[in-house]
Design a protein around this motif. Structure first.
Motif, PDB file in Angstrom:
ATOM      1  N   LEU A 243       0.827  -1.212   0.000  1.00  0.00           N
ATOM      2  CA  LEU A 243       0.000   0.000   0.000  1.00  0.00           C
ATOM      3  C   LEU A 243       0.859   1.259   0.000  1.00  0.00           C
ATOM      4  O   LEU A 243       0.434   2.311  -0.501  1.00  0.00           O
ATOM      5  CB  LEU A 243      -0.946   0.003   1.205  1.00  0.00           C
ATOM      6  N   LEU A 244       2.071   1.170   0.555  1.00  0.00           N
ATOM      7  CA  LEU A 244       2.978   2.319   0.521  1.00  0.00           C
ATOM      8  C   LEU A 244       3.323   2.683  -0.921  1.00  0.00           C
ATOM      9  O   LEU A 244       3.385   3.864  -1.283  1.00  0.00           O
ATOM     10  CB  LEU A 244       4.259   1.996   1.304  1.00  0.00           C
ATOM     11  N   TYR A 245       3.531   1.675  -1.743  1.00  0.00           N
ATOM     12  CA  TYR A 245       3.854   1.934  -3.147  1.00  0.00           C
ATOM     13  C   TYR A 245       2.646   2.501  -3.892  1.00  0.00           C
ATOM     14  O   TYR A 245       2.794   3.395  -4.742  1.00  0.00           O
ATOM     15  CB  TYR A 245       4.334   0.651  -3.826  1.00  0.00           C
ATOM     16  N   TYR A 246       1.467   1.991  -3.565  1.00  0.00           N
ATOM     17  CA  TYR A 246       0.273   2.494  -4.248  1.00  0.00           C
ATOM     18  C   TYR A 246      -0.057   3.914  -3.796  1.00  0.00           C
ATOM     19  O   TYR A 246      -0.587   4.716  -4.579  1.00  0.00           O
ATOM     20  CB  TYR A 246      -0.896   1.539  -4.026  1.00  0.00           C
ATOM     21  N   ALA A 247       0.255   4.237  -2.542  1.00  0.00           N
ATOM     22  CA  ALA A 247       0.113   5.622  -2.094  1.00  0.00           C
ATOM     23  C   ALA A 247       1.080   6.526  -2.859  1.00  0.00           C
ATOM     24  O   ALA A 247       0.726   7.646  -3.268  1.00  0.00           O
ATOM     25  CB  ALA A 247       0.369   5.723  -0.595  1.00  0.00           C
ATOM     26  N   LEU A 248       2.311   6.033  -3.078  1.00  0.00           N
ATOM     27  CA  LEU A 248       3.285   6.789  -3.866  1.00  0.00           C
ATOM     28  C   LEU A 248       2.782   6.988  -5.291  1.00  0.00           C
ATOM     29  O   LEU A 248       2.924   8.082  -5.868  1.00  0.00           O
ATOM     30  CB  LEU A 248       4.625   6.055  -3.875  1.00  0.00           C
ATOM     31  N   ILE A 249       2.189   5.935  -5.871  1.00  0.00           N
ATOM     32  CA  ILE A 249       1.613   6.067  -7.215  1.00  0.00           C
ATOM     33  C   ILE A 249       0.558   7.168  -7.226  1.00  0.00           C
ATOM     34  O   ILE A 249       0.487   7.976  -8.164  1.00  0.00           O
ATOM     35  CB  ILE A 249       1.009   4.723  -7.673  1.00  0.00           C
ATOM     36  N   GLY A 250      -0.264   7.221  -6.170  1.00  0.00           N
ATOM     37  CA  GLY A 250      -1.280   8.264  -6.090  1.00  0.00           C
ATOM     38  C   GLY A 250      -0.680   9.656  -6.073  1.00  0.00           C
ATOM     39  O   GLY A 250      -1.158  10.567  -6.772  1.00  0.00           O
ATOM     40  N   VAL A 251       0.387   9.852  -5.308  1.00  0.00           N
ATOM     41  CA  VAL A 251       1.041  11.162  -5.246  1.00  0.00           C
ATOM     42  C   VAL A 251       1.612  11.544  -6.605  1.00  0.00           C
ATOM     43  O   VAL A 251       1.403  12.661  -7.107  1.00  0.00           O
ATOM     44  CB  VAL A 251       2.154  11.157  -4.173  1.00  0.00           C
ATOM     45  N   VAL A 252       2.353  10.613  -7.217  1.00  0.00           N
ATOM     46  CA  VAL A 252       2.976  10.902  -8.517  1.00  0.00           C
ATOM     47  C   VAL A 252       1.919  11.164  -9.583  1.00  0.00           C
ATOM     48  O   VAL A 252       2.037  12.107 -10.384  1.00  0.00           O
ATOM     49  CB  VAL A 252       3.898   9.738  -8.935  1.00  0.00           C
ATOM     50  N   CYS A 253       0.852  10.353  -9.590  1.00  0.00           N
ATOM     51  CA  CYS A 253      -0.205  10.550 -10.593  1.00  0.00           C
ATOM     52  C   CYS A 253      -0.925  11.875 -10.388  1.00  0.00           C
ATOM     53  O   CYS A 253      -1.324  12.527 -11.364  1.00  0.00           O
ATOM     54  CB  CYS A 253      -1.191   9.386 -10.548  1.00  0.00           C
ATOM     55  N   GLY A 254      -1.098  12.288  -9.143  1.00  0.00           N
ATOM     56  CA  GLY A 254      -1.698  13.594  -8.889  1.00  0.00           C
ATOM     57  C   GLY A 254      -0.848  14.722  -9.432  1.00  0.00           C
ATOM     58  O   GLY A 254      -1.352  15.665 -10.060  1.00  0.00           O
ATOM     59  N   LEU A 255       0.467  14.630  -9.233  1.00  0.00           N
ATOM     60  CA  LEU A 255       1.375  15.662  -9.732  1.00  0.00           C
ATOM     61  C   LEU A 255       1.428  15.655 -11.258  1.00  0.00           C
ATOM     62  O   LEU A 255       1.398  16.714 -11.897  1.00  0.00           O
ATOM     63  CB  LEU A 255       2.777  15.446  -9.150  1.00  0.00           C
ATOM     64  N   VAL A 256       1.514  14.456 -11.849  1.00  0.00           N
ATOM     65  CA  VAL A 256       1.537  14.372 -13.310  1.00  0.00           C
ATOM     66  C   VAL A 256       0.197  14.822 -13.889  1.00  0.00           C
ATOM     67  O   VAL A 256       0.143  15.443 -14.963  1.00  0.00           O
ATOM     68  CB  VAL A 256       1.887  12.941 -13.764  1.00  0.00           C
ATOM     69  N   GLY A 257      -0.900  14.535 -13.183  1.00  0.00           N
ATOM     70  CA  GLY A 257      -2.207  15.004 -13.628  1.00  0.00           C
ATOM     71  C   GLY A 257      -2.278  16.517 -13.681  1.00  0.00           C
ATOM     72  O   GLY A 257      -2.852  17.100 -14.615  1.00  0.00           O
ATOM     73  N   ARG A 258      -1.694  17.175 -12.702  1.00  0.00           N
ATOM     74  CA  ARG A 258      -1.647  18.646 -12.720  1.00  0.00           C
ATOM     75  C   ARG A 258      -0.872  19.137 -13.945  1.00  0.00           C
ATOM     76  O   ARG A 258      -1.266  20.102 -14.606  1.00  0.00           O
ATOM     77  CB  ARG A 258      -1.000  19.164 -11.439  1.00  0.00           C
ATOM     78  N   LEU A 259       0.241  18.436 -14.248  1.00  0.00           N
ATOM     79  CA  LEU A 259       1.031  18.793 -15.423  1.00  0.00           C
ATOM     80  C   LEU A 259       0.235  18.571 -16.704  1.00  0.00           C
ATOM     81  O   LEU A 259       0.278  19.401 -17.629  1.00  0.00           O
ATOM     82  CB  LEU A 259       2.314  17.960 -15.443  1.00  0.00           C
ATOM     83  N   TYR A 260      -0.499  17.472 -16.772  1.00  0.00           N
ATOM     84  CA  TYR A 260      -1.303  17.154 -17.954  1.00  0.00           C
ATOM     85  C   TYR A 260      -2.325  18.252 -18.231  1.00  0.00           C
ATOM     86  O   TYR A 260      -2.454  18.767 -19.350  1.00  0.00           O
ATOM     87  CB  TYR A 260      -1.983  15.803 -17.734  1.00  0.00           C
ATOM     88  N   ILE A 261      -3.063  18.638 -17.197  1.00  0.00           N
ATOM     89  CA  ILE A 261      -4.091  19.672 -17.353  1.00  0.00           C
ATOM     90  C   ILE A 261      -3.460  21.012 -17.720  1.00  0.00           C
ATOM     91  O   ILE A 261      -3.922  21.710 -18.632  1.00  0.00           O
ATOM     92  CB  ILE A 261      -4.920  19.789 -16.065  1.00  0.00           C
ATOM     93  N   ALA A 262      -2.379  21.382 -17.005  1.00  0.00           N
ATOM     94  CA  ALA A 262      -1.720  22.666 -17.279  1.00  0.00           C
ATOM     95  C   ALA A 262      -1.151  22.704 -18.688  1.00  0.00           C
ATOM     96  O   ALA A 262      -1.263  23.719 -19.395  1.00  0.00           O
ATOM     97  CB  ALA A 262      -0.618  22.906 -16.245  1.00  0.00           C
ATOM     98  N   SER A 263      -0.558  21.597 -19.123  1.00  0.00           N
ATOM     99  CA  SER A 263       0.023  21.546 -20.463  1.00  0.00           C
ATOM    100  C   SER A 263      -1.057  21.635 -21.531  1.00  0.00           C
ATOM    101  O   SER A 263      -0.943  22.413 -22.489  1.00  0.00           O
ATOM    102  CB  SER A 263       0.828  20.249 -20.625  1.00  0.00           C
ATOM    103  N   PHE A 264      -2.120  20.859 -21.363  1.00  0.00           N
ATOM    104  CA  PHE A 264      -3.169  20.831 -22.386  1.00  0.00           C
ATOM    105  C   PHE A 264      -3.808  22.206 -22.562  1.00  0.00           C
ATOM    106  O   PHE A 264      -3.915  22.723 -23.684  1.00  0.00           O
ATOM    107  CB  PHE A 264      -4.224  19.788 -22.026  1.00  0.00           C
ATOM    108  N   TYR A 265      -4.226  22.826 -21.461  1.00  0.00           N
ATOM    109  CA  TYR A 265      -4.900  24.116 -21.584  1.00  0.00           C
ATOM    110  C   TYR A 265      -3.914  25.249 -21.859  1.00  0.00           C
ATOM    111  O   TYR A 265      -4.280  26.256 -22.477  1.00  0.00           O
ATOM    112  CB  TYR A 265      -5.757  24.389 -20.352  1.00  0.00           C
ATOM    113  N   GLY A 266      -2.654  25.080 -21.432  1.00  0.00           N
ATOM    114  CA  GLY A 266      -1.648  26.074 -21.772  1.00  0.00           C
ATOM    115  C   GLY A 266      -1.408  26.132 -23.272  1.00  0.00           C
ATOM    116  O   GLY A 266      -1.364  27.216 -23.874  1.00  0.00           O
ATOM    117  N   PHE A 267      -1.258  24.966 -23.910  1.00  0.00           N
ATOM    118  CA  PHE A 267      -1.057  24.938 -25.360  1.00  0.00           C
ATOM    119  C   PHE A 267      -2.330  25.366 -26.100  1.00  0.00           C
ATOM    120  O   PHE A 267      -2.248  25.997 -27.164  1.00  0.00           O
ATOM    121  CB  PHE A 267      -0.613  23.549 -25.811  1.00  0.00           C
ATOM    122  N   SER A 268      -3.501  25.022 -25.548  1.00  0.00           N
ATOM    123  CA  SER A 268      -4.757  25.461 -26.193  1.00  0.00           C
ATOM    124  C   SER A 268      -4.824  26.980 -26.238  1.00  0.00           C
ATOM    125  O   SER A 268      -5.186  27.571 -27.271  1.00  0.00           O
ATOM    126  CB  SER A 268      -5.963  24.899 -25.422  1.00  0.00           C
TER     127      SER A 268
END
Length: 667
Positions: A243-268
């Protein structure tokens, strides 16, 4: 006309079994046509022109990762596809640009009957060319617009009211996405989850289940039922330490998700600010994506084959770790360029690909050095797919179910819940779908019900009035003009000799009509209300049709008309009556709850006919898992749980009526 009235008067379940199945058939066929069109486009653009065969998952041929025979041609091919797609979209239907799911969500909230009939076809062709030529996009956007577009067409054809029109659009979205991903359960839940960030459209759940199941069945019969990624047999969760690793996955995915949204709408935003013609921008973006594809071919197309590589330990270990770590970020950039520039495709599929690649990259980093890391990387890939896009789409449950269906495995749902919860927390209030609203209270679909709750307790038939003027279809335009001017009304219903409504005419529309023509030639079909519709339904119809009045029809017979003035008047009268009742009870009143026992004099009686004690106000009726607004015609049943506002002196009489002790909360 008869079919419309029959559909409108049918009860909820019968209506939506029929309409949901019809939407499902079209969505399933549309998804299959798009699947074939995309395959044909890929074979021509990438296969014939660039000599590149993209890797594919197990459920779609299981083609392995290879390089391009003519890698130098990739920028030209992707740019050509972007140019053709741009020309098609911006010449025929500019609203088909970008990711189609967001456009369908916007239609759900702001105009479910206004999706143009050409949109699904334009979206299908343009997306097949964009993705097939190597543009980074997902298949769900086009299929969502195909389903939503047919739902909108059906709403216009059958003259559905505002609520049913939105259900039709939502059902089409879920059916199309559920079919193309071969995930009917996830597609149905997505239909009710995706319109909002923090709420669900519960009214659409049953229609979405029907539509999604039918669409999946049709698509499976035409294309195949195999899960996209086969069966992830190596995925499992048996060690709590993980579960420690899956919690880490959650943190990383949250950060990458922020990048995904910022990148998509930034380029738009960046592309919208450029002076280049709109139809050329996808071509320029295609050149850049094609150049990226020379180094990292995984950015081209859907990218599902590269996620499939992450499920197999040997294949994943055979890839350079730098490719595995760089590819998800390159995919974000490629998607932002391909779709943010105005190219046609979805962001759902790329989001899951990015998540899967993040999981594969984390497994590659941790496997040599960390204890208790799963031997098989598929567990990390599945959980990261769920966590990243479930959080950025604000559709956590739906995406979990969809990924489970796409991998034919439910084994990772427990750790995925932890990861997706943490990812959502890290992501905050952000969403990849700009048209999502926070909750039903913010949506035009429920604007009146939430703002004015009493509206849902008043029937349109109770507030309707006899029209000042009724016209016959055989009257001349000249006579109709004279009558309309004399009555000083903006329009009138047109009624036949048998009392059936033939349509309505507007005074302004008759101004330019030939004087000797007949009213029947110029009357138009109106969005009619039934006497059982509530005032919030009526307000929704008037707002959507931009009219100041609507006919009220029982069967096919005109019962009256309802205008904005009538609605406001009925609301004020009901509000005044409620206020007087509550004031008469005074500050010593309390809310009491009780269940109607068998044999009670209330059982089987309508609310208006029940012998309520003086100084009591019935607030709500709870039946099973439903809360019913206590209108006068609601028939009470044994087992109903009532909430009543009562004065202390009325309590004994109320207890006698309810046949026992009642629970009270002093207020």
């Amino acid at each position: 006309m008869w079919v419309r009235r029959s559909i409108r008067s049918a009860d909820y379940l019968r209506k939506w079994i029929v309409l949901g199945a019809l939407i499902g058939v079209i969505s399933g066929v549309g998804a299959a046509i798009f699947f074939w069109a995309l395959d044909l486009s890929t074979r021509f653009f990438l296969g014939a022109l660039a000599g590149y065969v993209p890797a594919s998952p197990i459920g779609e041929g299981a083609r392995s990762i290879t390089g391009a025979v003519r890698p130098w041609a990739l920028p030209l091919v992707v740019g050509l596809g972007g140019l053709i797609s741009g020309l098609i979209v911006f010449r025929l239907a500019p609203e088909a640009e970008g990711h189609g799911t967001d456009a369908a969500i916007a239609a759900f909230h702001h105009g479910p009957r206004r999706i143009r009939a050409r949109i699904p076809l334009v979206k299908l062709v343009a997306s097949a060319i964009t993705i097939g030529s190597g543009g980074s996009g997902g298949r769900e956007g086009p299929t969502a617009q195909i389903g939503a577009g047919f739902g909108s067409f059906l709403a216009r054809l059958l003259d559905l009211d505002a609520r049913d029109s939105r259900i039709a659009v939502s059902t089409g979205m879920g059916a199309g996405i559920g079919a193309i991903f071969r995930a009917p359960l996830g597609g149905a839940v997505l239909a009710v989850e995706i319109p909002y960030r923090d709420d669900v459209e519960s009214d659409a759940l049953v229609p979405a289940f029907v539509g999604s199941i039918v669409a999946f069945t049709i698509f499976g019969a035409l294309v195949g039922f195999d899960p996209i990624f086969g069966r992830a047999s190596g995925a499992g969760f048996t060690d709590p330490f993980q579960l420690l690793y899956y919690a880490l996955i959650g943190v990383v995915c949250g950060l990458v998700g922020r990048l995904y949204i910022a990148s998509f709408y930034g380029f738009s935003r960046w592309f919208r600010g450029r002076s280049a013609p709109r139809m050329v921008r996808p071509a320029l973006a295609g050149l850049a994506v094609g150049a990226m594809g020379i180094v990292l071919p995984g950015v081209l197309g859907t990218g599902y084959g590269w996620v499939q590589a992450g499920f197999d330990r040997d294949t994943l270990m055979g890839l350079s770790i730098w490719v595995v770590l760089a590819l998800p970020f390159a995919k974000i950039l490629a998607t932002s360029l391909s779709i943010g520039s105005g190219g046609s495709g979805g962001v759902f599929g790329p989001g899951m690909v990015v998540g899967g690649l993040i999981g594969a990259g984390l497994w590659r980093l941790l496997e040599p050095i960390a204890p208790a890391v799963p031997v098989d990387p598929s567990a990390f890939v599945i959980v990261a797919m769920m966590a990243l896009f479930g959080s950025v789409a604000r559709a956590q449950l739906a995406v979990m179910l969809m990924v489970a269906e796409m991998t034919d495995s439910l084994a990772m749902l427990a750790p995925a819940m932890l990861a997706i919860g943490i990812a959502t927390l890290v992501l905050g209030d952000r969403t990849i779908y700009a048209s999502q609203l926070r909750s039903r209270a913010d949506s035009p679909a429920h604007r009146f019900r939430f703002a004015l709750p009493l509206m849902s307790a008043i029937a349109a038939g109770d507030a309707a009035r006899t029209p000042l003027l009724v016209l016959r279809p055989d009257e001349t335009i000249n006579a109709a003009r004279t009558k309309l001017e004399a009555a000083a009304v903006p329009g009138a219903p047109v009624v036949g000799d048998d009392g059936s409504l033939g349509g309505v005419v507007d005074r302004a529309a008759l101004a330019a009509a030939p004087a000797d023509a007949t009213v029947g030639d110029f009357c138009v079909t109106a969005s009619a209300l039934s006497p059982e519709d509530t005032l919030d339904d009526a307000l929704g119809v008037l707002a959507d049709t931009r009219r100041s009045w609507a006919p009220v029809v029982a069967g096919e017979r005109l019962e009256g008309i309802l205008s904005m003035h009538d609605i406001v008047g009925a609301y004020r009268r009901a509000l005044a009556a409620n206020v007087r009742q509550v004031r008469s009870i005074g500050s010593a009143g309390a809310m009491v709850e009780a269940e109607i026992p068998a044999g009670s004099p209330l059982a089987g009686r309508a609310v208006a006919a029940a012998p309520w004690p003086r100084d009591t106000v019935l607030v709500s009726v709870e039946r099973g898992d439903r809360v019913i607004v206590p209108r006068g015609d609601v028939r009470l049943e044994a087992g109903d749980r009532l909430t009543v506002f009562s004065a202390p002196k009325a309590r004994p009489e109320l207890e006698d009526l309810l046949g026992g002790t009642i629970a009270a909360e002093e207020g």
